[in-house]
Design an enzyme around this catalytic site. Structure first.
Site, PDB file in Angstrom:
ATOM      1  N   CYS A   1      13.563 -23.344 -21.323  1.00  0.00           N
ATOM      2  CA  CYS A   1      13.775 -23.124 -19.893  1.00  0.00           C
ATOM      3  C   CYS A   1      14.653 -24.221 -19.246  1.00  0.00           C
ATOM      4  O   CYS A   1      15.858 -24.215 -19.448  1.00  0.00           O
ATOM      5  CB  CYS A   1      12.421 -22.965 -19.197  1.00  0.00           C
ATOM      6  SG  CYS A   1      12.573 -22.227 -17.572  1.00  0.00           S
TER       7      CYS A   1
ATOM      8  N   HIS B   1       9.124 -18.969 -21.890  1.00  0.00           N
ATOM      9  CA  HIS B   1       8.181 -20.023 -22.299  1.00  0.00           C
ATOM     10  C   HIS B   1       7.403 -19.603 -23.546  1.00  0.00           C
ATOM     11  O   HIS B   1       6.465 -18.816 -23.448  1.00  0.00           O
ATOM     12  CB  HIS B   1       7.231 -20.338 -21.145  1.00  0.00           C
ATOM     13  CG  HIS B   1       7.908 -21.072 -20.042  1.00  0.00           C
ATOM     14  ND1 HIS B   1       7.857 -22.438 -19.914  1.00  0.00           N
ATOM     15  CD2 HIS B   1       8.711 -20.632 -19.050  1.00  0.00           C
ATOM     16  CE1 HIS B   1       8.586 -22.813 -18.879  1.00  0.00           C
ATOM     17  NE2 HIS B   1       9.115 -21.737 -18.329  1.00  0.00           N
TER      18      HIS B   1
ATOM     19  N   GLU C   1       5.234 -21.148 -25.188  1.00  0.00           N
ATOM     20  CA  GLU C   1       3.833 -21.590 -25.212  1.00  0.00           C
ATOM     21  C   GLU C   1       2.897 -20.519 -24.655  1.00  0.00           C
ATOM     22  O   GLU C   1       1.681 -20.592 -24.828  1.00  0.00           O
ATOM     23  CB  GLU C   1       3.677 -22.918 -24.452  1.00  0.00           C
ATOM     24  CG  GLU C   1       3.926 -22.881 -22.952  1.00  0.00           C
ATOM     25  CD  GLU C   1       5.397 -23.068 -22.555  1.00  0.00           C
ATOM     26  OE1 GLU C   1       6.289 -22.775 -23.377  1.00  0.00           O
ATOM     27  OE2 GLU C   1       5.629 -23.498 -21.404  1.00  0.00           O
TER      28      GLU C   1
END
Lengths: 226, 184
Positions: free
Chosen positions: B86, B168, B170
């Site tokens: 990002c 993202h 994660e």
């Protein structure tokens, strides 16, 4: 930075508040009370007693009510946050979101619209490690709602301690239960913790339970010295 | 040793829990050695000693990185695996001459993987969590890996294992970080 915490009195919002207090200034706790018991966004059981926790922490609470309909609920949340910006000068919002992309994305959009920072200090945290951290740091948390198989009546009102965490860990492996209740399996209420100057004592509560759905509803509670 | 770089506007900010710790947690679970550093504290020695670097994302309102690209010039000569997430991707694009352009997106969206890479695997579709106000243009010397021109989801340096992804990993795509750790 002046922050407002979305605050239900459950463990996630209280722990997120603790983390925010360590780095920034928490100037208000924003509590949205939903008239819908199956609210999409807001933790409902016992949220009416969150004012006691706010008083024990020593931060003003901004109360806002919503009818709890899916999209109207969002505009009510937006209005509550806008009111906190106006009344308390908040520059950012803190949530206790852990996994819920639904909840996190909606709060992010509200913050962008209102030009506010958005913080999710529990985001993607390992749920078992998080529960252990809560206990280690001295939070006293009880289960006030269960909503999944195989959680039986003994869970309603139980205190989150090492034994309960081990049990949740085992239920995670066997049944896919989210140990911190992120999937709506559990709801909680905080009675004490390191950021509370007094503790909450429940004087009277009622319990309901049927078919793996149960609630402990607080009917009378007060603050007592620690 | 994997160097995880915090790009948030200040060291030890409240955002570190949200954008850095989840990456550190994935790396820890794989058993890889790692170190977390705020971008303002990175030393040349740490960069030189790392086996790979992850540049983490930041909150929507955090745009300090766009003003301090000079602190990331070292990426031009970095030849080991680098995963830029990002805001990190925006930094990499800017360092290599791409542009950071307004392109707000929040939430889960389908991502089309166009080109096979060691990081994202073969072409196909995945769903990824987006949280950004800005996207990037493709810098010269980079290949488009996912998305499309005007909406780049992932790119890769054509000669080195430098990857940028705007979503993202994660969130719901931890496997991408795990695959990155295998690149070294």
């Amino acid at each position: 930075m002046f922050l407002g915490v979305l605050f239900s009195g459950g463990k996630d919002s209280v722990f997120a508040c603790r983390r925010a207090m360590e780095t920034d200034s928490v100037v208000c706790l924003i509590t949205v009370i939903s008239e819908n018991p199956d609210s999409y966004m807001f933790h409902t059981p016992n949220v009416r007693w969150a004012h006691l926790i706010a008083e024990a922490i020593g931060v003003p609470q901004l109360l806002w009510s919503t009818r709890g309909e899916e999209e109207a609920e969002l505009s009510d949340l937006r209005d509550a946050v806008a009111a906190a910006k106006k009344s308390y000068g908040i520059e950012g919002v803190v949530t206790g979101a852990i996994e819920s992309v639904y909840q996190a994305a909606r709060v992010q959009r509200i913050c962008r619209e209102l030009d506010l920072w958005c913080y999710n200090p529990l985001w993607q945290i390992d749920q078992v490690e998080y529960l252990r951290l809560l206990v280690e740091e001295g939070f006293e948390v009880i289960v006030t709602g269960v909503f999944a198989y195989p959680l039986d009546e003994s869970w309603v009102g139980a205190k989150i301690d090492d034994r309960l965490i081990r049990e949740l860990e085992s239920l995670q492996k066997r049944y896919g239960i989210n140990p911190s209740g992120e999937g709506g399996e559990l709801e909680t209420f905080v009675l004490d913790g390191p950021i509370l100057k007094k503790r909450i004592e429940i004087l009277r509560a009622s319990k309901t339970y049927e078919n793996y759905r149960g609630r402990l509803t607080i009917e009378e509670a007060r603050l007592v010295d620690k | 040793m994997i160097l995880i770089v915090d790009l948030c506007h200040k060291a030890e900010s409240l955002s570190k829990y949200e954008f850095v710790d989840p990456i550190a947690s994935i790396v820890r679970r794989t058993g890889s050695e790692f170190k977390v550093r705020h971008f303002s504290e990175l030393t040349a020695k740490e960069i030189e000693r790392s086996d790979g670097i992850v540049l983490c994302g930041t909150p929507l309102k955090d745009d300090l990185r766009a003003r301090r690209i000079e602190l990331f010039i070292w990426i031009r000569d970095f030849d080991r695996p680098l995963l830029a997430i990002c805001a990190g991707m925006q930094v990499v694009a800017a360092v290599f001459g791409g542009e950071i352009v307004p392109q707000p997106k929040i939430g889960l969206e389908r991502i089309e993987i166009l080109k096979e890479t060691d990081l994202l695997g073969p072409p196909g579709e995945i769903e990824g969590y987006h949280l950004h106000n800005f996207g990037v243009t493709l810098p010269s010397g980079f290949d488009l890996v996912a998305g499309r021109a005007g909406q780049i989801e992932a790119f890769k340096h054509s000669g080195r294992p430098i990857y940028g992804i705007i979503f993202h990993p994660e969130v719901r795509n931890k496997w991408i970080v795990e695959r990155f750790l295998d690149l070294g």
